[in-house]
Design a protein around this motif. Structure first.
Motif, PDB file in Angstrom:
ATOM      1  N   GLY A  96      60.560  48.233  40.141  1.00 28.89           N
ATOM      2  CA  GLY A  96      61.313  47.083  40.614  1.00 28.89           C
ATOM      3  C   GLY A  96      60.472  46.079  41.374  1.00 28.89           C
ATOM      4  O   GLY A  96      61.003  45.251  42.125  1.00 28.89           O
ATOM      5  N   LYS A  97      59.153  46.113  41.171  1.00 33.61           N
ATOM      6  CA  LYS A  97      58.251  45.191  41.851  1.00 33.61           C
ATOM      7  C   LYS A  97      58.058  43.934  41.007  1.00 33.61           C
ATOM      8  O   LYS A  97      58.180  43.985  39.778  1.00 33.61           O
ATOM      9  CB  LYS A  97      56.909  45.870  42.124  1.00 33.61           C
ATOM     10  N   PRO A  98      57.725  42.805  41.651  1.00 31.03           N
ATOM     11  CA  PRO A  98      57.596  41.537  40.908  1.00 31.03           C
ATOM     12  C   PRO A  98      56.547  41.589  39.803  1.00 31.03           C
ATOM     13  O   PRO A  98      56.742  41.019  38.732  1.00 31.03           O
ATOM     14  CB  PRO A  98      57.205  40.534  41.999  1.00 31.03           C
ATOM     15  N   GLY A  99      55.428  42.230  40.036  1.00 33.26           N
ATOM     16  CA  GLY A  99      54.376  42.289  39.020  1.00 33.26           C
ATOM     17  C   GLY A  99      53.075  42.713  39.652  1.00 33.26           C
ATOM     18  O   GLY A  99      52.817  42.445  40.828  1.00 33.26           O
ATOM     19  N   PHE A 100      52.240  43.365  38.883  1.00 36.30           N
ATOM     20  CA  PHE A 100      50.981  43.895  39.412  1.00 36.30           C
ATOM     21  C   PHE A 100      50.038  42.781  39.853  1.00 36.30           C
ATOM     22  O   PHE A 100      49.564  42.760  40.987  1.00 36.30           O
ATOM     23  CB  PHE A 100      50.308  44.772  38.349  1.00 36.30           C
ATOM     24  N   MET A 101      49.738  41.832  38.962  1.00 36.54           N
ATOM     25  CA  MET A 101      48.760  40.797  39.290  1.00 36.54           C
ATOM     26  C   MET A 101      49.277  39.885  40.406  1.00 36.54           C
ATOM     27  O   MET A 101      48.538  39.534  41.327  1.00 36.54           O
ATOM     28  CB  MET A 101      48.414  39.977  38.048  1.00 36.54           C
ATOM     29  N   SER A 102      50.529  39.501  40.332  1.00 33.18           N
ATOM     30  CA  SER A 102      51.071  38.589  41.340  1.00 33.18           C
ATOM     31  C   SER A 102      51.156  39.260  42.708  1.00 33.18           C
ATOM     32  O   SER A 102      50.909  38.631  43.738  1.00 33.18           O
ATOM     33  CB  SER A 102      52.452  38.086  40.917  1.00 33.18           C
ATOM     34  N   GLU A 103      51.476  40.532  42.727  1.00 30.67           N
ATOM     35  CA  GLU A 103      51.648  41.216  44.007  1.00 30.67           C
ATOM     36  C   GLU A 103      50.320  41.581  44.664  1.00 30.67           C
ATOM     37  O   GLU A 103      50.187  41.553  45.885  1.00 30.67           O
ATOM     38  CB  GLU A 103      52.513  42.467  43.824  1.00 30.67           C
ATOM     39  N   THR A 104      49.315  41.929  43.855  1.00 31.99           N
ATOM     40  CA  THR A 104      48.016  42.308  44.423  1.00 31.99           C
ATOM     41  C   THR A 104      47.130  41.105  44.693  1.00 31.99           C
ATOM     42  O   THR A 104      46.151  41.209  45.430  1.00 31.99           O
ATOM     43  CB  THR A 104      47.262  43.253  43.474  1.00 31.99           C
ATOM     44  N   GLY A 105      47.451  39.953  44.091  1.00 35.22           N
ATOM     45  CA  GLY A 105      46.608  38.773  44.265  1.00 35.22           C
ATOM     46  C   GLY A 105      45.263  38.890  43.583  1.00 35.22           C
ATOM     47  O   GLY A 105      44.312  38.196  43.959  1.00 35.22           O
ATOM     48  N   CYS A 106      45.167  39.743  42.577  1.00 33.72           N
ATOM     49  CA  CYS A 106      43.908  39.942  41.865  1.00 33.72           C
ATOM     50  C   CYS A 106      43.698  38.869  40.804  1.00 33.72           C
ATOM     51  O   CYS A 106      44.650  38.263  40.308  1.00 33.72           O
ATOM     52  CB  CYS A 106      43.885  41.322  41.189  1.00 33.72           C
ATOM     53  N   THR A 107      42.445  38.647  40.451  1.00 32.55           N
ATOM     54  CA  THR A 107      42.087  37.904  39.249  1.00 32.55           C
ATOM     55  C   THR A 107      41.430  38.896  38.296  1.00 32.55           C
ATOM     56  O   THR A 107      41.201  40.052  38.658  1.00 32.55           O
ATOM     57  CB  THR A 107      41.119  36.756  39.568  1.00 32.55           C
ATOM     58  N   ARG A 108      41.120  38.447  37.082  1.00 31.20           N
ATOM     59  CA  ARG A 108      40.555  39.404  36.131  1.00 31.20           C
ATOM     60  C   ARG A 108      39.400  38.800  35.358  1.00 31.20           C
ATOM     61  O   ARG A 108      39.330  37.589  35.132  1.00 31.20           O
ATOM     62  CB  ARG A 108      41.617  39.907  35.167  1.00 31.20           C
ATOM     63  N   LEU A 109      38.491  39.664  34.955  1.00 34.19           N
ATOM     64  CA  LEU A 109      37.389  39.315  34.065  1.00 34.19           C
ATOM     65  C   LEU A 109      37.352  40.368  32.965  1.00 34.19           C
ATOM     66  O   LEU A 109      37.255  41.567  33.254  1.00 34.19           O
ATOM     67  CB  LEU A 109      36.065  39.296  34.840  1.00 34.19           C
ATOM     68  N   ASP A 110      37.457  39.913  31.715  1.00 35.53           N
ATOM     69  CA  ASP A 110      37.494  40.828  30.575  1.00 35.53           C
ATOM     70  C   ASP A 110      36.093  40.972  29.995  1.00 35.53           C
ATOM     71  O   ASP A 110      35.553  40.029  29.409  1.00 35.53           O
ATOM     72  CB  ASP A 110      38.467  40.303  29.515  1.00 35.53           C
ATOM     73  N   THR A 111      35.489  42.145  30.141  1.00 37.02           N
ATOM     74  CA  THR A 111      34.132  42.352  29.631  1.00 37.02           C
ATOM     75  C   THR A 111      34.097  42.413  28.108  1.00 37.02           C
ATOM     76  O   THR A 111      33.044  42.176  27.524  1.00 37.02           O
ATOM     77  CB  THR A 111      33.517  43.639  30.206  1.00 37.02           C
ATOM     78  N   LEU A 112      35.226  42.715  27.466  1.00 42.85           N
ATOM     79  CA  LEU A 112      35.239  42.677  26.000  1.00 42.85           C
ATOM     80  C   LEU A 112      35.093  41.238  25.520  1.00 42.85           C
ATOM     81  O   LEU A 112      34.316  40.954  24.594  1.00 42.85           O
ATOM     82  CB  LEU A 112      36.531  43.284  25.464  1.00 42.85           C
ATOM     83  N   THR A 113      35.815  40.311  26.141  1.00 43.55           N
ATOM     84  CA  THR A 113      35.672  38.896  25.801  1.00 43.55           C
ATOM     85  C   THR A 113      34.246  38.431  26.071  1.00 43.55           C
ATOM     86  O   THR A 113      33.640  37.721  25.251  1.00 43.55           O
ATOM     87  CB  THR A 113      36.664  38.055  26.628  1.00 43.55           C
ATOM     88  N   LEU A 114      33.685  38.827  27.206  1.00 43.42           N
ATOM     89  CA  LEU A 114      32.316  38.449  27.549  1.00 43.42           C
ATOM     90  C   LEU A 114      31.329  39.000  26.527  1.00 43.42           C
ATOM     91  O   LEU A 114      30.415  38.288  26.077  1.00 43.42           O
ATOM     92  CB  LEU A 114      31.980  38.975  28.947  1.00 43.42           C
TER      93      LEU A 114
END
Length: 239
Positions: A108-126
């Motif tokens: 029942g939480k709003p969302g993982f990324m929004s709640e933790t304030g994290c950003t992401r970097l995808d090493t597969l894309t890199l």
């Protein structure tokens, strides 16, 4: 301000969080200013559902192995505290983040990324940008960059996060170069510094750093199918 990153990996009951698959393992490795700090987060989880045989073939776990492990709701606060505010470095980030978003939604939480304030970097894309048209899974990248992974017979979240930390640092090694010059200083609105009269102390890298450098060059040799430019003999000066 410190540049904090968390290398993150998960193992799951299957491939589709949208159809009810759950996380069974989380592994995290902390980097601060591109250095492994030694801080990690690791937990196994009771997914409260059966594990697909194809997934068991990848990571080796059945539901019976995990019945005595905590449920995600029991570890979420500790996990949240470890990753909060960090840049998450993940291989195929959409997969892991999709599962974490689903776990937060179940609570029942709003969302993982929004709640933790994290950003992401995808090493597969890199990796695809650096090596277009080539295989870029974790095992292949370990081989390409000379990172030992022969001990990896099954997938494990913390083991894979540690390997990914080495791969990420190898892939981005040139991004932390320090440039000092007239153009750089002018662009920053400062003044150029004349270093010509500065006496610099000689420094010999430790043996483990030299060995890591050689492994990196071995990977470059494989890429070019010969000796990379850093191993080429310098041209003789003109007479």
């Amino acid at each position: 301000m410190q540049d904090r990153q968390v290398i993150l990996d998960t193992e799951t009951t299957g491939l589709n969080a949208g159809s009810g698959d759950r996380i069974i393992e989380i592994g995290c490795v902390e980097l601060v200013n591109r250095r492994v700090t030694g801080r990690t987060y690791h937990t196994y989880l009771n997914p409260e559902r059966e594990i697909h045989p194809d997934a068991t073939a990848v990571h080796g776990f059945t539901l019976e192995d995990l019945l005595d492990k905590p449920k995600f709701a029991q570890v979420v606060e500790e996990f949240h505290a470890f990753v909060a505010g960090a840049e998450l470095v993940i291989h195929n980030a959409a997969f892991d983040i999709g599962f974490l978003e689903a776990e937060y939604k179940l609570l029942g939480k709003p969302g993982f990324m929004s709640e933790t304030g994290c950003t992401r970097l995808d090493t597969l894309t890199l990796a695809k940008e650096l090596h277009p048209g080539k295989r870029n899974n974790l095992d292949t990248l370990c081989e390409r960059y000379g990172i030992p992974n022969t001990h990896r017979t099954l997938h494990g979240a913390l083991l894979d996060a540690r390997l990914l930390a080495d791969v990420y640092l190898a892939m981005t090694r040139g991004q932390d170069a320090l440039e000092i010059g007239v153009e750089t200083a002018s662009a920053a609105g400062g003044q150029a510094v004349d270093l010509r009269g500065l006496a610099l102390a000689a420094w010999t890298p430790p043996a483990e750093d030299l060995a890591a450098h050689e492994r990196y060059l071995d990977g470059l040799d494989k890429e070019v199918k010969g000796a990379c430019v850093w191993r080429a003999e310098p041209a003789a000066p003109a007479a």
